[in-house]
Design an enzyme around this catalytic site. Structure first.
Site, PDB file in Angstrom:
ATOM      1  CG  PHE A 255      46.615  32.595  63.270  1.00  0.00           C
ATOM      2  CD1 PHE A 255      47.797  33.055  62.725  1.00  0.00           C
ATOM      3  CD2 PHE A 255      45.794  33.508  63.917  1.00  0.00           C
ATOM      4  CE1 PHE A 255      48.164  34.390  62.816  1.00  0.00           C
ATOM      5  CE2 PHE A 255      46.143  34.848  64.020  1.00  0.00           C
ATOM      6  CZ  PHE A 255      47.329  35.290  63.461  1.00  0.00           C
ATOM      7  CB  THR A 286      49.743  34.968  55.728  1.00  0.00           C
ATOM      8  OG1 THR A 286      50.412  36.150  56.211  1.00  0.00           O
ATOM      9  CG2 THR A 286      50.483  34.387  54.549  1.00  0.00           C
ATOM     10  CG  ASP A 287      45.799  36.488  60.876  1.00  0.00           C
ATOM     11  OD1 ASP A 287      46.186  37.664  60.955  1.00  0.00           O
ATOM     12  OD2 ASP A 287      44.892  36.030  61.596  1.00  0.00           O
ATOM     13  CE1 TYR A 288      50.942  42.290  63.028  1.00  0.00           C
ATOM     14  CE2 TYR A 288      52.340  40.606  63.978  1.00  0.00           C
ATOM     15  CZ  TYR A 288      52.064  41.933  63.742  1.00  0.00           C
ATOM     16  OH  TYR A 288      52.891  42.894  64.226  1.00  0.00           O
ATOM     17  N   GLY A 290      51.602  34.490  59.848  1.00  0.00           N
ATOM     18  CA  GLY A 290      51.060  33.152  59.550  1.00  0.00           C
ATOM     19  C   GLY A 290      52.099  32.208  58.951  1.00  0.00           C
TER      20      GLY A 290
END
Ligand code: BGC
Length: 762
Positions: A255, A286-288, A290
């Site tokens: 993030f 990506t992260d959540y 992101g």
């Protein structure tokens, strides 16, 4: 082997690639070329889309919005759905009702086990047992793959030196050498040794959070990071690189920003470093949200940040739907080239191919396996065993521990009767009703000569704190309507009837993990007051400490005779705690992070630089690098941990006092179990490079070994030192070892005092 490949027109057998030997890259390339030649732009972009599972469950899937997207080929995978039937149901929509029938990839945060939950990763790190960690990851893979999951968002290998940051719980601690070894063990456990082929009980790993997520300023989650390249390369990047070298199939972007650009849009990070320097050939997710978050980071609107992510080298968009919603337009406008979309699509299809999903989309959805391979007695026995290895005995004055199997033990504290707090953060697949409580575990293990009493003693936190953070501290342990005084009085009455008090206190599960940063990292006040009152009774007190981070334990270290830090030990934590308290297992865990004396010392880590004005002794000195009000030393050092026995170290013997860059030296030490019980010691090797072209740390971990020693037994422990242990990234980021003197220190913690010196010759 059959390659079943469904289309709207019905099931079509597409066995060419399999027949040609799906194993080799050429066959995979041919298969994917052919498939991609049939894909529309929307379908290609669809592969890059990873929505969260939402309300997809059996029955509902048919009607949900996500189901529509799957039918239209707008979804590449889903995550955090639990249950083999649910997953099969959703997979069926993809393979039978979408035009090309491309199977979905199913991910989950299987971070420290599936239903059989192992200790939190930080606790696993405290075992220093790489075979054990690999076995734990292997069991996690066996269970998850039996339940439809073929991809895990693990290992998390973010170095962290700041225990305010709650996600320290999910990581590997503060050290790059130990962290790299753990990183490899996780990847091998999940994926096996061959990253191109997955057996049906292996799952793809995803190393995260790339990169530097653990260096968030002030320990506040999601915060900015900023550091020199040299520090990155030497101290923070090695565990990610180790995962890549072990063949990890995917990487998750972090993030935070790196060098002023969010990791998710950072081309240097995702392409120059990851692919060009490290030769990573899997896909990046990506992260959540992101991508969406880069709008708040302030680098553009959704279209712009999505374009920047894909051109940086990110392939899959978790939840933001920025790729799905904007890439087509960016392509039309010439903002991005088609080659970026093709690259990302190909990498995701390759992952599915390696996982065997084109051969059989239901490969991981075998109800029979799900019924027989999850939460088995064997898996739980292994979870219990490794949990006992993860506990760190911080103090044991007067030898209160191990407890005798007679008399009366008062088990007191709000965490003593909790089930749901046992496994720890990110126990997505665990059934939180199943773990035993500590009281139950102790009753089971103690035998019938011990009477075990219980009192809750206090709530987990005060009402005011609860009000501020109701969702965070909510797991289990119903609030007690009684006043603090009433609960305390009951606890004191129970304690007065006992020979020994076991206080089970600390952080509830959700006080560490994501979005759980704290500015004070002690035991919550209301529990500490209980502890103080228990100690004041004069009864022998053992503190069983639940912790998802390094904590400040100044008062406890001074006043509580015995402290066993048990972190969060997984579904079998209660039995494991009892095994260690009653001495069936001798503790051997060693801290993977420094425990500071006060928050003001943070960041405090063992492998720091010397400075131009190092403190020479223990006492405060004016114009030296120290504090007026607290020593430089930690409460408990990295690598520290006691046993019920004692270990003595002989002098460090070197096989030579000179070595060349192509040669090696052996460093040997005699370790003796000088106590009365059999035990295991983690013997640690530290090296200091005395003079460099850049400044070098005062010591660095370069080897470790778990050594079992019977009471009275001695063993020689030998480490081989070669140039690979002496190299570092210099100012120009060249990986070099520089001639000169090196000190070798071997001992049972980073305070190791046994030293020898050798010279690396030109
Ligand atoms: C976390 C990741 C996790 C992801 C998916 C995010 O909030 O930062 O570690 O893998 O959610 O659940």
């Amino acid at each position: 082997m059959k390659r079943v490949f469904f289309t709207l027109m019905g099931a079509v057998l597409c066995s060419a690639a399999a027949a040609a030997g799906a194993s080799d890259d050429a066959a995979m390339d041919r298969f994917i070329d052919k498939l991609m030649s049939r894909m529309t732009l929307t379908e290609k972009i669809g592969q890059l889309n990873l929505p969260s599972a939402g309300d997809i469950t059996t029955g509902q899937a048919q009607n949900s919005d996500i189901a529509g997207k799957i039918r239209r080929g707008e979804v590449g995978g889903l995550f955090n759905i639990k249950g083999v039937e649910k997953i099969r149901d959703v997979q069926r929509i993809a393979v039978e009702e979408s035009r090309l029938g491309i199977p979905l990839i199913f991910g989950m945060d299987v971070v420290h086990g599936y239903e059989t939950t192992f200790p939190i990763p930080l606790a696993l790190a405290a075992t220093w047992d790489m075979e054990g960690i690999e076995r734990a990851a292997r069991i996690a893979a066996i269970e998850a793959s039996a339940a439809g999951i073929c991809w895990t968002f693990s290992p998390m290998v973010d170095i962290s030196r700041d225990p305010r940051w709650g996600r320290m719980a999910e990581g590997i601690g503060e050290d790059p050498f130990l962290g790299s070894a753990i990183s490899r063990a996780f990847v091998y456990g999940y994926q096996g040794r061959d990253p191109k082929h997955f057996a049906d009980d292996e799952i793809m790993g995803c190393v995260k959070h790339f990169a530097l997520y653990g260096a968030a300023e002030a320990g506040r989650d999601y915060n900015t990071t900023d550091m020199s390249r040299q520090r990155m390369y030497n101290e923070y990047l090695p565990p990610y690189k180790a995962a890549v070298e072990a063949g990890v199939g995917s990487v998750m972007a972090s993030f935070n920003e790196v060098d002023g650009i969010p990791a998710t849009a950072n081309k240097w990070l995702m392409t120059d470093l990851l692919r060009d320097q490290w030769h990573f050939d899997g896909f990046v997710v990506t992260d959540y949200t992101g991508i969406l978050e880069m709008i708040a980071h302030g680098i553009g609107d959704l279209q712009e940040v999505s374009a920047r992510a894909i051109e940086a080298g990110v392939d899959m968009d978790m939840v933001s739907e920025g790729f799905l919603g904007t890439l087509e337009q960016s392509l039309e406008e010439g903002r991005i080239p088609m080659s970026d979309i093709d690259r990302a699509c190909r990498l995701i299809l390759e992952a599915k191919y390696k996982l065997g999903l084109f051969d059989d989309p239901y490969r991981y959805c075998d109800a029979k396996r799900a019924a027989t391979r999850i939460y088995t007695p064997e898996h739980r026995a292994e979870a219990r065993r490794i949990a006992t290895e993860s506990f760190v005995l911080l103090k044991n004055e007067g030898g209160i521990l191990p407890l005798q199997r007679k008399g009366t033990v008062a088990v007191i504290g709000p965490l003593a009767s909790s089930r749901e707090n046992m496994p720890g953060t990110w126990s997505v697949a665990a059934d939180l009703k199943k773990p035993l409580t500590v009281v139950e575990g102790m009753r089971q293990v103690a035998g019938d000569k011990v009477e075990i009493l219980y009192a809750k003693g206090s709530n987990l936190v005060r009402d005011e704190e609860l009000e501020r953070n109701i969702t965070v501290f909510g797991r289990d342990v119903p609030r007690d309507g009684r006043s603090d005084r009433e609960m305390l009085d009951e606890a004191l009455a129970v304690a007065s009837r006992a020979d020994v008090v076991v206080a089970v206190l600390g952080e509830p599960s959700e006080m560490s993990g994501e979005s759980s940063s704290r500015s004070e990292i002690g035991i919550p006040d209301v529990q500490q007051e209980l502890l103080q009152a228990l100690v004041a009774t004069g009864k022998p007190v053992v503190l069983v400490l639940f912790a998802g981070r390094a904590m400040t334990l100044g008062w406890e270290a001074e006043h509580v005779p015995s402290i066993l830090n048990v972190w969060f030990g997984g579904t079998q934590a209660a039995e494991a705690i009892a095994d260690v308290l009653f001495g069936d297992v001798n503790p051997s865990g060693k801290l993977p992070v420094t425990f500071p004396r006060s928050v003001g010392q943070i960041p405090l880590f063992y492998n720091h630089k010397n400075t131009g004005r190092p403190l020479l002794g223990d006492k405060f000195e004016k114009f030296r690098s120290n504090y007026l009000d607290v020593p430089n030393t930690p409460q408990y050092a990295f690598g520290y941990g006691l046993s019920y026995t004692t270990f003595d170290y002989g002098d460090v013997r070197l096989s030579a006092d000179k070595m060349s860059e192509s040669g090696s030296i052996e460093a040997t030490v005699r370790v003796t179990n000088s106590g009365k019980r059999d035990g295991v010691e983690v013997v640690q090797l530290y090296i200091r490079d005395l003079v460099g072209t850049s400044t070098r740390p005062v010591k660095e971990l370069k080897g470790f070994r778990r050594v079992a020693l019977k009471a009275g037994e001695s063993k020689d422990v030998t480490f081989t030192i070669d140039a690979s242990l002496l190299k570092y990234y210099n100012y120009d980021l060249q990986y070099v070892c520089e001639p000169g003197d090196f000190d070798v220190m071997i001992g049972g913690s980073s305070d190791a005092v046994r030293t020898a010196r050798f010279t690396l010759e030109k």
